[in-house]
Motif scaffolding. Structure first.
Motif, PDB file in Angstrom:
ATOM      1  N   CYS A  97       0.797  -1.239   0.000  1.00  0.00           N
ATOM      2  CA  CYS A  97       0.000   0.000   0.000  1.00  0.00           C
ATOM      3  C   CYS A  97       0.826   1.284   0.000  1.00  0.00           C
ATOM      4  O   CYS A  97       0.549   2.189   0.800  1.00  0.00           O
ATOM      5  N   LEU A 149       0.781   7.062  -3.359  1.00  0.00           N
ATOM      6  CA  LEU A 149       1.195   7.511  -4.689  1.00  0.00           C
ATOM      7  C   LEU A 149       1.010   9.016  -4.779  1.00  0.00           C
ATOM      8  O   LEU A 149      -0.032   9.543  -4.382  1.00  0.00           O
ATOM      9  N   ALA A 193       5.303   6.094  -6.438  1.00  0.00           N
ATOM     10  CA  ALA A 193       5.098   5.426  -5.158  1.00  0.00           C
ATOM     11  C   ALA A 193       6.129   5.920  -4.151  1.00  0.00           C
ATOM     12  O   ALA A 193       7.322   5.994  -4.456  1.00  0.00           O
ATOM     13  N   SER A 209      -2.980   2.723  -2.786  1.00  0.00           N
ATOM     14  CA  SER A 209      -2.664   1.591  -3.656  1.00  0.00           C
ATOM     15  C   SER A 209      -3.010   0.294  -2.931  1.00  0.00           C
ATOM     16  O   SER A 209      -3.364   0.297  -1.758  1.00  0.00           O
ATOM     17  N   ARG A 210      -2.904  -0.786  -3.639  1.00  0.00           N
ATOM     18  CA  ARG A 210      -3.356  -2.083  -3.130  1.00  0.00           C
ATOM     19  C   ARG A 210      -2.372  -2.702  -2.145  1.00  0.00           C
ATOM     20  O   ARG A 210      -1.163  -2.470  -2.232  1.00  0.00           O
TER      21      ARG A 210
END
Length: 249
Positions: free
Chosen positions: A142, A145, A171, A191-192
């Motif tokens: 995660c 960004l 990132a 983010s994931r």
């Protein structure tokens, strides 16, 4: 880097990274405190993330993270010595978490990009967010960004927009204990969590100029914890709203 150098980054890039703000004992303390939290009002424990607001009001142990050395000096340099905290949020993001799309947090007013592109014009900051990372953040866990310089867009990203002036989001990879500070006009995204066995622990502290309202839910029902207030330093009391009288008080 000095406070002045970090302030320059906030004005030029819209964000800055402060390395090694938290040591190992402080990180362990925060993780323990977060694991003890239970939901109140708009808080929740979900399938892939857990979210808790106004955690400074839970116990005096959270107070030290309102005015960390290096962070508070930068907040005051950017927002004024009478700035205050408008929120403090604890977040756990588990495997499968999907972060927010490209967005900004707060825009006082839309301005022409031609004005903002002028290096002689410096856009005053109104709100700053500090991300206190309690894990080593790699590409799978995660990362936040950011699009450098996008605070000068003068507008929020449009639906589906993925870049600004051809710049894609970078990132922010960092170490546990590092603090990312960014201004509210910066285009940024979540983010994931692509890991299978790690959760990201994150404490957010939001700072605003005095005239920016504090976001202390549940608003009409909110009361400052007397035990927390009793433990506050004078600076921490100010950050929680104990200001000197001014025009609109």
């Amino acid at each position: 880097m000095s406070t002045a150098a970090h302030l320059r980054d906030l004005n030029e890039q819209g964000f800055t990274l402060l390395p090694g703000v938290l040591d190992a004992p402080a990180i362990a303390t925060l993780r323990r405190l977060m694991d003890q939290l239970q939901p109140i009002h708009w808080d929740y424990i979900g399938l892939v993330d857990d979210h808790f607001k106004c955690v400074f009001n839970r116990s005096k142990e959270w107070l030290a993270f309102l005015d960390l050395p290096g962070v508070i000096e930068l907040a005051e340099a950017a927002l004024g010595e009478d700035c205050h905290v408008i929120g403090q949020t604890a977040w756990r993001c588990h495997p499968g978490f999907v972060g927010a799309e490209l967005h900004l947090d707060h825009l006082v007013m839309e301005l022409p990009e031609s004005l903002l592109a002028d290096p002689a014009f410096q856009l005053p900051m109104q709100v700053l967010t500090a991300h206190l990372y309690l894990d080593d953040i790699d590409a799978d866990l995660c990362p936040t960004l950011v699009i450098p310089g996008s605070h000068r867009a003068g507008r929020k990203p449009q639906l589906g927009e993925t870049n600004w002036r051809g710049k894609m989001a970078d990132a922010v990879l960092c170490q546990a204990g590092d603090v990312l500070m960014f201004r509210s006009e910066l285009w940024h995204a979540g983010s994931r969590n692509r890991t299978t066995d790690r959760s990201r622990y994150l404490l957010q502290v939001h700072y605003g100029r005095r005239m920016v309202a504090q976001k202390f839910s549940p608003y009409l029902g909110f009361r400052l914890n007397p035990d927390v207030l009793a433990a506050c330093t004078p600076r921490q009391r100010r950050l929680l709203g104990d200001h000197e009288a001014a025009e609109y008080d």
